[in-house]
Design an enzyme around this catalytic site. Structure first.
Site, short mmCIF file in Angstrom:
data_model
loop_
_atom_site.label_atom_id
_atom_site.label_comp_id
_atom_site.label_asym_id
_atom_site.label_seq_id
_atom_site.Cartn_x
_atom_site.Cartn_y
_atom_site.Cartn_z
N ILE A 17 -79.68 -20.08 11.30
CA ILE A 17 -79.42 -20.67 12.61
C ILE A 17 -77.92 -20.91 12.79
CG2 ILE A 17 -79.75 -22.77 13.99
CD1 ILE A 17 -82.64 -22.88 12.80
N ARG A 37 -71.45 -24.07 1.15
CA ARG A 37 -71.07 -24.21 -0.26
C ARG A 37 -70.73 -22.86 -0.89
NH1 ARG A 37 -76.50 -26.94 -1.89
NH2 ARG A 37 -77.02 -25.17 -0.55
N VAL A 56 -65.13 -23.94 2.35
CA VAL A 56 -66.15 -24.01 1.31
C VAL A 56 -66.27 -25.47 0.90
CG1 VAL A 56 -66.84 -23.22 -1.00
CG2 VAL A 56 -65.59 -21.68 0.53
N ASN A 85 -75.39 -28.53 11.39
CA ASN A 85 -76.59 -27.69 11.22
C ASN A 85 -77.07 -27.64 9.78
OD1 ASN A 85 -78.27 -25.02 11.65
ND2 ASN A 85 -76.69 -24.50 10.14
N TYR A 150 -88.76 -34.40 4.18
CA TYR A 150 -88.00 -33.66 5.20
C TYR A 150 -88.23 -34.28 6.58
CZ TYR A 150 -86.62 -29.55 8.05
OH TYR A 150 -86.04 -28.70 8.96
N LYS A 154 -85.50 -35.87 9.11
CA LYS A 154 -85.24 -35.30 10.44
C LYS A 154 -85.54 -36.32 11.55
CE LYS A 154 -83.65 -31.17 9.44
NZ LYS A 154 -82.26 -30.78 9.77
N THR A 185 -85.66 -17.50 9.34
CA THR A 185 -84.43 -17.57 8.51
C THR A 185 -84.83 -17.59 7.04
OG1 THR A 185 -84.42 -19.97 8.29
CG2 THR A 185 -83.33 -19.08 10.26
#
Ligand code: NDP
Length: 252
Positions: A17, A37, A56, A85, A150, A154, A185
């Protein structure tokens, strides 16, 4: 959707995304810096013309990330648009989810947004202009089994966005969340692999099980999420703040 002269920072902009968001913002004329990363996907996003620079850094380690952000601002100008994101999921039944996994999910999905936002918000308020978009999830507004850590994180992102939008309403800065449904994805492909490993089903069966809850019976495309982000970052969305824009194929 003209973003000429704007500098946008997209965390997790090397793939999925985030990469689609970088591409959309860049196509609208923004200078885009992507963060992640791993350097290679960031370089590839830049080589494809979706970004003009990269950092990075780990969004859970604010010191290093903010140092890099300050350097890149001297080259491309202050950050006008933040798309927070970067994120990730763990899946397990609640009883088997370690407290440490709840903390990890919170650090990545919530504190990652908090750190990046705190690094840019002061400057945006001073300039009386800015756009902050957090990529939350449909899991930020409704419950799903086997992803409680999760989902918790969120939901917190959505709470943060709503609260911050009230606090900044008179400043010229807007703060919104985009809530994608199941999007095609790497993260989604990993979720399918997990189901395959845990249940012995085929990939097709695992995908069909996921799609059962989606009215459109298909995965969302990263570009469809990016289009919603582009709208929220554009001048025409100046009155839209504190919203959760679902890009979830009818799930609600
Ligand atoms: P991907 O796993 O494809 O991409 C995640 C991106 O975030 C990568 O670029 C990754 O780069 C980066 N990232 C992960 N952890 C960190 C970190 N600690 N610091 C910096 N960068 C990090 O995921 P998606 O594109 O699918 O997801 C993007 C966002 O959308 C996430 O917040 C996710 O929760 C949300 N979302 C996704 C949905 C889906 O179905 N795919 C549905 C709803 C929401 P690197 O590993 O190199 O750091």
């Amino acid at each position: 959707m003209n973003l000429q002269g704007r500098h946008a920072l997209v965390t997790g902009g090397g793939r999925g995304i985030g990469r689609a968001v970088a591409a959309a913002l860049s196509a609208a004329g923004a200078q885009v810096t992507v963060v992640g990363r791993t350097e290679k996907p960031l370089q590839e996003a830049a080589a494809a013309g979706h970004a003009q620079g990269w950092i990075v850094a780990d969004v859970t380690q604010p010191e290093a990330m903010v140092d890099h952000m300050r350097v890149i601002e001297t080259v491309r100008g202050p950050i006008d648009i933040l798309v927070a994101n970067a994120g990730g999921a763990v899946s397990a039944p609640f009883a088997e989810t370690e407290p440490s996994q709840f903390r990890e999910m919170f650090e990545l999905n919530v504190m990652g947004v908090v750190h990046a936002t705190q690094a840019v918000l002061g400057g945006m308020i001073e300039r009386k202009s800015g756009r902050i978009v957090a990529i939350a999830s449909i899991a930020g507004v409704r419950g799903y089994g086997y992803v409680s850590a999760y989902c918790t994180a969120k939901h917190a992102v959505v709470g943060l966005v709503r609260s911050l939008a009230v606090e900044t309403a008179k400043t010229g800065v807007t703060v919104n969340a985009v809530c994608p449904g199941y999007t095609d994805t790497e993260m989604m492909r990993e979720a399918v692999s997990n189901i395959v490993a845990k249940t012995g089903r085929s990939r097709e069966q695992a995908e069909a099980a996921i799609l059962k809850s989606t009215p459109m019976d298909r995965f969302i495309k990263p570009e469809e999420v990016a289009a919603a982000v582009l709208y929220l970052c554009s001048p025409v969305a100046a009155a839209v703040t504190g919203t959760t824009l679902m890009v979830a194929g009818g799930e609600n």
